[in-house]
Design a protein around this motif. Sequence first.
Motif, PDB file in Angstrom:
ATOM      1  N   GLN A   1       0.630   9.480  -5.543  1.00  0.00           N
ATOM      2  CA  GLN A   1       1.127  10.836  -5.264  1.00  0.00           C
ATOM      3  C   GLN A   1       2.077  11.320  -6.368  1.00  0.00           C
ATOM      4  N   ALA A   2       2.983  10.455  -6.799  1.00  0.00           N
ATOM      5  CA  ALA A   2       3.939  10.834  -7.851  1.00  0.00           C
ATOM      6  C   ALA A   2       3.217  11.132  -9.158  1.00  0.00           C
TER       7      ALA A   2
ATOM      8  N   GLU B   1       0.824  -1.208   0.000  1.00  0.00           N
ATOM      9  CA  GLU B   1       0.000   0.000   0.000  1.00  0.00           C
ATOM     10  C   GLU B   1       0.858   1.258   0.000  1.00  0.00           C
ATOM     11  N   ASP B   2       2.066   1.180   0.583  1.00  0.00           N
ATOM     12  CA  ASP B   2       2.989   2.305   0.511  1.00  0.00           C
ATOM     13  C   ASP B   2       3.419   2.545  -0.927  1.00  0.00           C
ATOM     14  N   LEU B   3       3.611   1.479  -1.679  1.00  0.00           N
ATOM     15  CA  LEU B   3       3.973   1.599  -3.080  1.00  0.00           C
ATOM     16  C   LEU B   3       2.821   2.209  -3.877  1.00  0.00           C
ATOM     17  N   GLN B   4       1.611   1.803  -3.559  1.00  0.00           N
ATOM     18  CA  GLN B   4       0.438   2.381  -4.224  1.00  0.00           C
ATOM     19  C   GLN B   4       0.322   3.870  -3.914  1.00  0.00           C
TER      20      GLN B   4
ATOM     21  N   ARG C   1      16.885  14.699  -5.337  1.00  0.00           N
ATOM     22  CA  ARG C   1      16.057  13.517  -5.084  1.00  0.00           C
ATOM     23  C   ARG C   1      15.066  13.867  -3.978  1.00  0.00           C
ATOM     24  N   TYR C   2      13.788  13.836  -4.322  1.00  0.00           N
ATOM     25  CA  TYR C   2      12.734  14.256  -3.408  1.00  0.00           C
ATOM     26  C   TYR C   2      12.008  13.059  -2.805  1.00  0.00           C
ATOM     27  N   ASP C   3      11.765  13.139  -1.505  1.00  0.00           N
ATOM     28  CA  ASP C   3      10.993  12.128  -0.786  1.00  0.00           C
ATOM     29  C   ASP C   3       9.631  12.712  -0.448  1.00  0.00           C
ATOM     30  N   LEU C   4       8.621  11.856  -0.386  1.00  0.00           N
ATOM     31  CA  LEU C   4       7.277  12.279  -0.019  1.00  0.00           C
ATOM     32  C   LEU C   4       7.180  12.399   1.493  1.00  0.00           C
TER      33      LEU C   4
ATOM     34  N   THR D   1      10.844   4.458  -8.622  1.00  0.00           N
ATOM     35  CA  THR D   1      10.037   3.537  -7.837  1.00  0.00           C
ATOM     36  C   THR D   1      10.837   2.765  -6.795  1.00  0.00           C
ATOM     37  N   PRO D   2      12.014   2.212  -7.110  1.00  0.00           N
ATOM     38  CA  PRO D   2      12.734   1.452  -6.081  1.00  0.00           C
ATOM     39  C   PRO D   2      13.031   2.270  -4.816  1.00  0.00           C
ATOM     40  N   ASN D   3      13.273   3.569  -4.996  1.00  0.00           N
ATOM     41  CA  ASN D   3      13.590   4.441  -3.857  1.00  0.00           C
ATOM     42  C   ASN D   3      12.370   5.191  -3.340  1.00  0.00           C
ATOM     43  N   LYS D   4      11.264   5.085  -4.038  1.00  0.00           N
ATOM     44  CA  LYS D   4      10.052   5.846  -3.733  1.00  0.00           C
ATOM     45  C   LYS D   4      10.359   7.341  -3.685  1.00  0.00           C
TER      46      LYS D   4
END
Length: 174
Positions: free
Chosen positions: A69-70, A61-64, A134-137, A118-121
Amino acid sequence: FSSVISFLRMQSSVHRQVFGVLSRFVGNKAGIFTKHNHGVSRLSSCTSSCVKMYTSNKAPEDLQTFHRQADETLEQVTEALENYVDEHEVEGSDIEHTQGVLTIKLGTLGSYVINKQTPNKQIWLSSPVSGPFRYDLKEGAWVYERAGEARRELISQLETEISDLVGVELKISN
């Protein structure tokens, strides 16, 4: 890859064999590393010519959430920039968004590339003005935070840089 290789050097003989496979791919960075919840690591082949590196052990669900969001962010930026370059007749401009990669060409002013990792989200930005980020949510915003550097938000950075380049204010956020 250097930390992955160091880790594999210290592991069992199976991991040492995997180290040999990974070493062949370091030059072209085609390797993908899988880390499981229980801490055991292994490589997974996708074809005979590639090995992929996944570093996340987060729930599906984190990947979803990441993808949702992306994708929403990339669509928002795409729409705003398409309208902006048309309205302000930015010479030589072209906005292209396909398969998680947004390319923003501003003619002689430079080009931006924004893509999902995707691998790093993460969302990665390549800017002609400020370089790579490199941006993180975090709390609904794509944020770049590194020690010793000012916090940056993706949307704000794009608005500021492109406004300065073109000479007309760009507003992406609502």
